[in-house]
Design an enzyme around this catalytic site. Structure first.
Site, PDB file in Angstrom:
ATOM      1  N   LYS A  14      56.499 -22.856 131.130  1.00  0.00           N
ATOM      2  CA  LYS A  14      55.150 -22.951 131.189  1.00  0.00           C
ATOM      3  C   LYS A  14      55.490 -23.827 132.580  1.00  0.00           C
ATOM      4  O   LYS A  14      54.218 -24.311 132.830  1.00  0.00           O
ATOM      5  CB  LYS A  14      54.924 -23.323 129.412  1.00  0.00           C
ATOM      6  CG  LYS A  14      53.348 -24.101 129.418  1.00  0.00           C
ATOM      7  CD  LYS A  14      53.328 -24.414 128.034  1.00  0.00           C
ATOM      8  CE  LYS A  14      51.685 -25.064 128.804  1.00  0.00           C
ATOM      9  NZ  LYS A  14      51.789 -26.776 128.543  1.00  0.00           N
ATOM     10  N   ASP A  39      49.586 -21.772 127.278  1.00  0.00           N
ATOM     11  CA  ASP A  39      49.829 -23.237 125.864  1.00  0.00           C
ATOM     12  C   ASP A  39      49.206 -22.459 125.302  1.00  0.00           C
ATOM     13  O   ASP A  39      48.948 -21.495 124.258  1.00  0.00           O
ATOM     14  CB  ASP A  39      49.208 -24.552 126.631  1.00  0.00           C
ATOM     15  CG  ASP A  39      47.926 -23.875 126.202  1.00  0.00           C
ATOM     16  OD1 ASP A  39      46.831 -22.910 125.874  1.00  0.00           O
ATOM     17  OD2 ASP A  39      46.516 -25.429 126.669  1.00  0.00           O
TER      18      ASP A  39
END
Length: 218
Positions: free
Chosen positions: A121, A139
């Site tokens: 991420k 997220d």
């Protein structure tokens, strides 16, 4: 509504709500963005933006960062949480950037994900926001909304990322992932959610989610 129409509805609504998408983490270059993203794990962008100026005042590049000890870094970044792991990561990745990448942040997923404390991420955020390379960092907001909108099964963030990349045009990824985050924070939060204000979920939401919401309202 077909799935394609739902996807288009999401794109059009988000573009209307958020024509501009400033990057929520304050930074001035790829290195300071990388550090800010690493610090934002299990913390809020607002809190990170209070602490990063204190850190960057002492060290805003890898060469100055390695002059600090892990303990000194930890002391500064303590308020963002997980400081033992993050301070080691910041020091360790700064050292590797100097040794392997001439002090520059590399522009590849593989090289970024080899750095300490940098997961997929974080690498995706840096690739999309620092270098403009298409990526879809997922997220908690994106994960929650893709499930609420019945565009992903919500099993895990890897699956959500695959689904998002499959459904949305590649040229929109970098802006769209920020638009979804902004929308999730403002209109479709995990707690204190009011479906009445959440036009996207109200229009295309997963039936079980909507049924559950109305049942609780009774």
């Amino acid at each position: 509504m077909t799935k394609a129409e739902k996807v288009q509805f999401v794109i059009d609504t988000l573009e209307e709500f958020y024509p501009e998408t400033p990057i929520p983490l304050d930074h001035k270059d790829p290195y300071t963005l990388l550090i800010a993203v690493l610090m934002s794990a299990q913390s809020t962008d607002a809190r990170v933006n209070i602490i990063t100026p204190l850190l960057f005042e002492k060290a805003d590049n890898p060469y100055d960062m390695v002059k600090l000890s892990v303990e000194e870094i930890r002391e500064i970044i303590k308020p963002v949480g997980l400081s033992p792991m993050k301070s080691k990561g910041i020091y360790g990745l700064s050292k590797i950037l100097i040794e392997k990448h001439n002090g520059e942040v590399p522009q590849s997923f593989e090289a970024l994900e080899e750095l300490p404390a940098v997961g997929h991420k974080t690498a995706s955020v840096v690739m999309s926001q620092a270098f403009g390379i298409p990526a879809f960092p997922v997220d908690t907001h994106i994960h929650r909304l893709m499930y609420r909108w019945n565009l992903s099964n919500g099993k895990n963030v890897d699956q959500t990322e695959k689904d998002a990349k499959r459904l949305f045009p590649k040229e929109l990824w970098n802006k769209l992932h920020l638009q979804i985050i902004y929308y999730g924070r403002e209109y479709s939060p995990a707690r204190g959610w009011k479906l009445e204000n959440d036009i996207i979920t109200k229009t295309i939401g997963r039936k079980s989610i909507l049924d559950d919401y109305y049942k609780k309202k009774k």
